[in-house]
Motif scaffolding. Structure first.
Motif, PDB file in Angstrom:
ATOM      1  N   VAL B  26      71.993 -47.953  -3.979  1.00  0.00           N
ATOM      2  CA  VAL B  26      73.017 -48.479  -4.888  1.00  0.00           C
ATOM      3  C   VAL B  26      72.308 -49.338  -5.941  1.00  0.00           C
ATOM      4  CG1 VAL B  26      75.091 -49.886  -5.082  1.00  0.00           C
ATOM      5  CG2 VAL B  26      74.672 -48.565  -3.002  1.00  0.00           C
ATOM      6  N   VAL B  27      72.453 -48.980  -7.190  1.00  0.00           N
ATOM      7  CA  VAL B  27      71.784 -49.715  -8.263  1.00  0.00           C
ATOM      8  C   VAL B  27      72.844 -50.315  -9.177  1.00  0.00           C
ATOM      9  CG1 VAL B  27      70.126 -49.566 -10.156  1.00  0.00           C
ATOM     10  CG2 VAL B  27      69.871 -48.082  -8.170  1.00  0.00           C
ATOM     11  N   ARG B  28      72.638 -51.589  -9.523  1.00  0.00           N
ATOM     12  CA  ARG B  28      73.607 -52.255 -10.396  1.00  0.00           C
ATOM     13  C   ARG B  28      73.548 -51.635 -11.795  1.00  0.00           C
ATOM     14  NH1 ARG B  28      71.796 -57.599 -12.819  1.00  0.00           N
ATOM     15  NH2 ARG B  28      71.121 -56.087 -14.333  1.00  0.00           N
ATOM     16  N   ASP B  29      74.694 -51.478 -12.455  1.00  0.00           N
ATOM     17  CA  ASP B  29      74.696 -50.962 -13.825  1.00  0.00           C
ATOM     18  C   ASP B  29      73.998 -51.953 -14.745  1.00  0.00           C
ATOM     19  OD1 ASP B  29      76.061 -48.712 -13.178  1.00  0.00           O
ATOM     20  OD2 ASP B  29      78.039 -49.606 -13.488  1.00  0.00           O
ATOM     21  N   PRO B  30      73.214 -51.450 -15.692  1.00  0.00           N
ATOM     22  CA  PRO B  30      72.542 -52.393 -16.594  1.00  0.00           C
ATOM     23  C   PRO B  30      73.553 -53.056 -17.529  1.00  0.00           C
ATOM     24  CG  PRO B  30      72.131 -50.146 -17.278  1.00  0.00           C
ATOM     25  CD  PRO B  30      72.875 -50.069 -15.990  1.00  0.00           C
ATOM     26  N   PHE B  31      73.219 -54.275 -17.965  1.00  0.00           N
ATOM     27  CA  PHE B  31      74.081 -54.960 -18.935  1.00  0.00           C
ATOM     28  C   PHE B  31      73.915 -54.298 -20.299  1.00  0.00           C
ATOM     29  CE2 PHE B  31      73.428 -58.400 -15.832  1.00  0.00           C
ATOM     30  CZ  PHE B  31      74.749 -58.707 -15.605  1.00  0.00           C
ATOM     31  N   PRO B  32      74.963 -54.248 -21.106  1.00  0.00           N
ATOM     32  CA  PRO B  32      74.776 -53.722 -22.456  1.00  0.00           C
ATOM     33  C   PRO B  32      73.827 -54.639 -23.226  1.00  0.00           C
ATOM     34  CG  PRO B  32      76.970 -54.668 -22.192  1.00  0.00           C
ATOM     35  CD  PRO B  32      76.353 -54.641 -20.837  1.00  0.00           C
ATOM     36  N   ASP B  33      73.009 -54.053 -24.067  1.00  0.00           N
ATOM     37  CA  ASP B  33      72.024 -54.783 -24.878  1.00  0.00           C
ATOM     38  C   ASP B  33      70.854 -55.345 -24.065  1.00  0.00           C
ATOM     39  OD1 ASP B  33      73.552 -54.263 -27.056  1.00  0.00           O
ATOM     40  OD2 ASP B  33      74.527 -56.224 -27.115  1.00  0.00           O
ATOM     41  N   ALA B  34      70.696 -54.922 -22.812  1.00  0.00           N
ATOM     42  CA  ALA B  34      69.506 -55.337 -22.067  1.00  0.00           C
ATOM     43  C   ALA B  34      68.312 -54.622 -22.688  1.00  0.00           C
ATOM     44  CB  ALA B  34      69.643 -54.970 -20.606  1.00  0.00           C
ATOM     45  N   ARG B  35      67.155 -55.307 -22.673  1.00  0.00           N
ATOM     46  CA  ARG B  35      65.985 -54.707 -23.308  1.00  0.00           C
ATOM     47  C   ARG B  35      65.198 -53.890 -22.291  1.00  0.00           C
ATOM     48  NH1 ARG B  35      64.540 -60.182 -25.604  1.00  0.00           N
ATOM     49  NH2 ARG B  35      65.784 -60.377 -27.478  1.00  0.00           N
ATOM     50  N   GLY B  36      65.430 -52.571 -22.296  1.00  0.00           N
ATOM     51  CA  GLY B  36      64.700 -51.692 -21.391  1.00  0.00           C
ATOM     52  C   GLY B  36      63.569 -50.988 -22.122  1.00  0.00           C
ATOM     53  N   GLU B  37      63.403 -49.700 -21.826  1.00  0.00           N
ATOM     54  CA  GLU B  37      62.296 -48.946 -22.420  1.00  0.00           C
ATOM     55  C   GLU B  37      62.519 -48.756 -23.928  1.00  0.00           C
ATOM     56  OE1 GLU B  37      61.897 -45.172 -20.576  1.00  0.00           O
ATOM     57  OE2 GLU B  37      60.258 -44.557 -21.880  1.00  0.00           O
ATOM     58  N   LEU B  38      61.410 -48.825 -24.671  1.00  0.00           N
ATOM     59  CA  LEU B  38      61.495 -48.695 -26.123  1.00  0.00           C
ATOM     60  C   LEU B  38      61.464 -47.223 -26.528  1.00  0.00           C
ATOM     61  CD1 LEU B  38      61.382 -50.516 -28.692  1.00  0.00           C
ATOM     62  CD2 LEU B  38      58.935 -50.153 -28.675  1.00  0.00           C
ATOM     63  N   TYR B  39      62.309 -46.827 -27.471  1.00  0.00           N
ATOM     64  CA  TYR B  39      62.187 -45.465 -28.020  1.00  0.00           C
ATOM     65  C   TYR B  39      62.501 -45.449 -29.510  1.00  0.00           C
ATOM     66  CZ  TYR B  39      67.220 -44.496 -28.205  1.00  0.00           C
ATOM     67  OH  TYR B  39      68.537 -44.519 -28.521  1.00  0.00           O
ATOM     68  N   ASN B  40      61.995 -44.422 -30.153  1.00  0.00           N
ATOM     69  CA  ASN B  40      62.064 -44.329 -31.603  1.00  0.00           C
ATOM     70  C   ASN B  40      62.868 -43.093 -31.976  1.00  0.00           C
ATOM     71  OD1 ASN B  40      61.567 -44.442 -34.296  1.00  0.00           O
ATOM     72  ND2 ASN B  40      59.339 -44.446 -34.130  1.00  0.00           N
ATOM     73  N   GLU B  41      63.876 -43.252 -32.822  1.00  0.00           N
ATOM     74  CA  GLU B  41      64.566 -42.068 -33.367  1.00  0.00           C
ATOM     75  C   GLU B  41      63.664 -41.508 -34.456  1.00  0.00           C
ATOM     76  OE1 GLU B  41      68.841 -42.246 -34.449  1.00  0.00           O
ATOM     77  OE2 GLU B  41      68.675 -44.242 -33.607  1.00  0.00           O
TER      78      GLU B  41
END
Lengths: 358, 140
Positions: B26-41
């Motif tokens: 069971v994994v807690r849902d991440p908070f919105p705007d949490a700083r996770g992995e970086l990606y580039n469009e």
């Protein structure tokens, strides 16, 4: 009885961080304690030669994980004062909110570790369970749990929405209620009193002469707190420094417990008074001259010295952390106590060795 | 009948919800705007290099000629500075973190760099015309 020298640390099951003490013991009673530091030196101050003033915010945050926000605030405040930047009111309040949240989680962490130091494991779990709520507030409002990276020179990077403010207030109510439930255990329990009352005495005169700061100083009856300087938004908030007269480990424990509740109250006050407006001003140019900056960390007074020559690099950055100031008082507390009480007394100053060695 | 505080605690613990969750099932849902992995469009990216210059840990490298954007996730400190300074807002943090990996994997994204503007030629022509006009003026 012959003297024996016992090495305590740098790795010890009780201490989370590496400090070494050479304890001279006579008949189980410590007669002399000589501290030795230098096991985790990282040379962060020297990095200001390579990184520019804006990069340094993230570097000073890494001096200490637990009070990262307050280090960054102290640094930004110093640079802003040197450059004559006016920080918006809302940013000042947001800085206070996050720094007081850091104080709450740091004190809850310490209360847990202190309970762990005399073997009260279940109390340790309880405090850390409460602390998790504060960490969640940090993550939801800033993006990170510990090293929050919200400060910039000229203000802050994130804002609080009305929904978030309501949620933080309701979470703080739960944190306060749960902390109060543990009050009778951490302050009145037989085991806690047995292990802390009268252990590691530091009189008022000793505390002043040896330059103690923070809860160590206030536990010895001196009413001094760097927040009284009125930096950021503290000038608009009501608070009185918390003072205990006894000067032993139990008094320091009491100061920290009461400060946790006081900080929750300060966050509430700041959230209610939070003004509308911008959260950051644009900053151009580079600082020049010499300056100092002081703020109150959970462990005590933090002091920054800057020297700049108008280029993008600082000439010199000197950081004096509260644990550095609290080590001479620690060396004065240890003589006269039993060897078994040493871990509890060492932990009672809340040592942060990563801070001390930078 | 009187209950001791301990009995009350035991009963509370039996019937209350647990404080812990059985991670990783069971994994807690991440908070919105949490700083996770970086990606580039990468389609939006103009390869200006602001992110690599402003990054405090210097984990981003931008190759404008080849159109390569590389991030070293082991050096990244998840501060979000690159995201703030990006002029076209193509950098984002995912809400989730990278999975644990035994190998050092870089985040490499290939895009098409914008074509260089024909500034020099235009400017050159313009300069020539201006110079010719000046000469004519002088002759007159």
């Amino acid at each position: 009885m012959a003297k024996t020298v016992i090495p305590f640390g740098p790795q010890h099951p009780v201490l989370p961080e590496p400090i070494h003490l050479s304890l001279t013991v006579e008949d189980e009673i410590v007669t002399e304690a000589i501290p030795a530091l230098g096991y985790v030196h990282r040379g962060l101050e020297k990095l200001c030669d390579i990184r520019d003033i804006h990069h340094m915010i993230q570097i000073v945050e890494r001096v200490c994980g637990i009070c990262s926000k307050i280090h960054a605030m102290c640094y930004c405040q110093g640079i802003e004062e040197m450059m004559g930047v006016e920080v918006p009111d809302r940013a000042q309040y947001l800085r206070v909110i996050w720094s007081e949240l850091h104080r709450v989680h740091s004190h809850l962490l310490w209360l847990g570790l202190f309970a762990d130091a005399f073997g009260f494991e279940s109390l340790f779990y309880q405090f850390w369970r409460i602390r998790e709520r504060v960490m969640d507030i940090n993550e939801a409002t800033t993006g990170n749990r510990v090293i929050v990276s919200v400060n910039v020179i000229g203000g802050v990077r994130r804002d609080l929405t009305p929904d978030q403010i309501r949620w933080i207030l309701s979470e703080l109510d739960i944190v306060e209620r749960e902390t109060r439930e543990l009050e009778s255990t951490i302050l009145d329990d037989y085991t806690v009193r047995k292990r802390t009352v009268g252990k590691g005495m530091l009189t008022r005169d000793q505390a002043l002469a040896l330059g103690a700061v923070g809860p160590t100083l206030r536990g010895s009856g001196v009413k001094e707190d760097a927040r009284q300087l009125g930096y950021a938004a503290f000038k608009d908030l009501d608070f009185e420094p918390i003072v205990e007269q006894d000067g032993d480990s139990y008094a320091r424990n009491r100061v920290r417990f009461r400060e946790t509740l006081q900080s929750i109250n300060l966050v509430r006050q700041a959230l209610r008074k939070l003004p509308e407006g911008e959260i950051a001003t644009k900053v151009k140019g580079f600082p020049e001259g010499e300056h100092t900056s002081r703020v109150e960390q959970p462990r005590g007074e933090l002091f920054y010295y800057f020297k700049a020559d108008g280029t993008k690099h600082l000439d010199r950055l000197r950081i004096r952390t509260p644990t550095f100031a609290n080590i001479p008082p620690l060396a004065a507390m240890l003589p006269g106590i039993e060897l078994a009480d040493v871990p509890v007394v060492v932990l009672s100053i809340d040592p942060c060795i990563s801070c001390t060695e930078r | 009948m009187k209950f001791t505080p301990m009995t009350v605690n035991v009963l509370k613990n039996l019937f209350n919800t647990k404080s812990t969750r059985p991670y990783p099932f069971v994994v807690r849902d991440p908070f919105p705007d949490a700083r996770g992995e970086l990606y580039n469009e990468i389609e939006k990216c103009i390869f200006c290099g602001s992110c690599s210059r402003k990054c405090p840990s210097q984990c981003i490298t931008v190759d404008k000629e080849k159109g390569l954007w590389t991030c070293d996730p082991f050096a990244c400190v998840y501060c979000g500075t690159c995201m703030d300074v990006c002029p076209v807002h193509c950098l984002h943090h995912k809400e989730t973190w990278r999975h644990v990996t035994p190998e050092r994997e870089m985040i490499v994204q290939q895009g098409t760099p914008p074509k260089p503007k024909k500034k020099k030629e235009d400017a050159g022509e313009g300069n020539d015309k201006k110079a010719a006009a000046k000469k004519n003026d002088a002759k007159k």
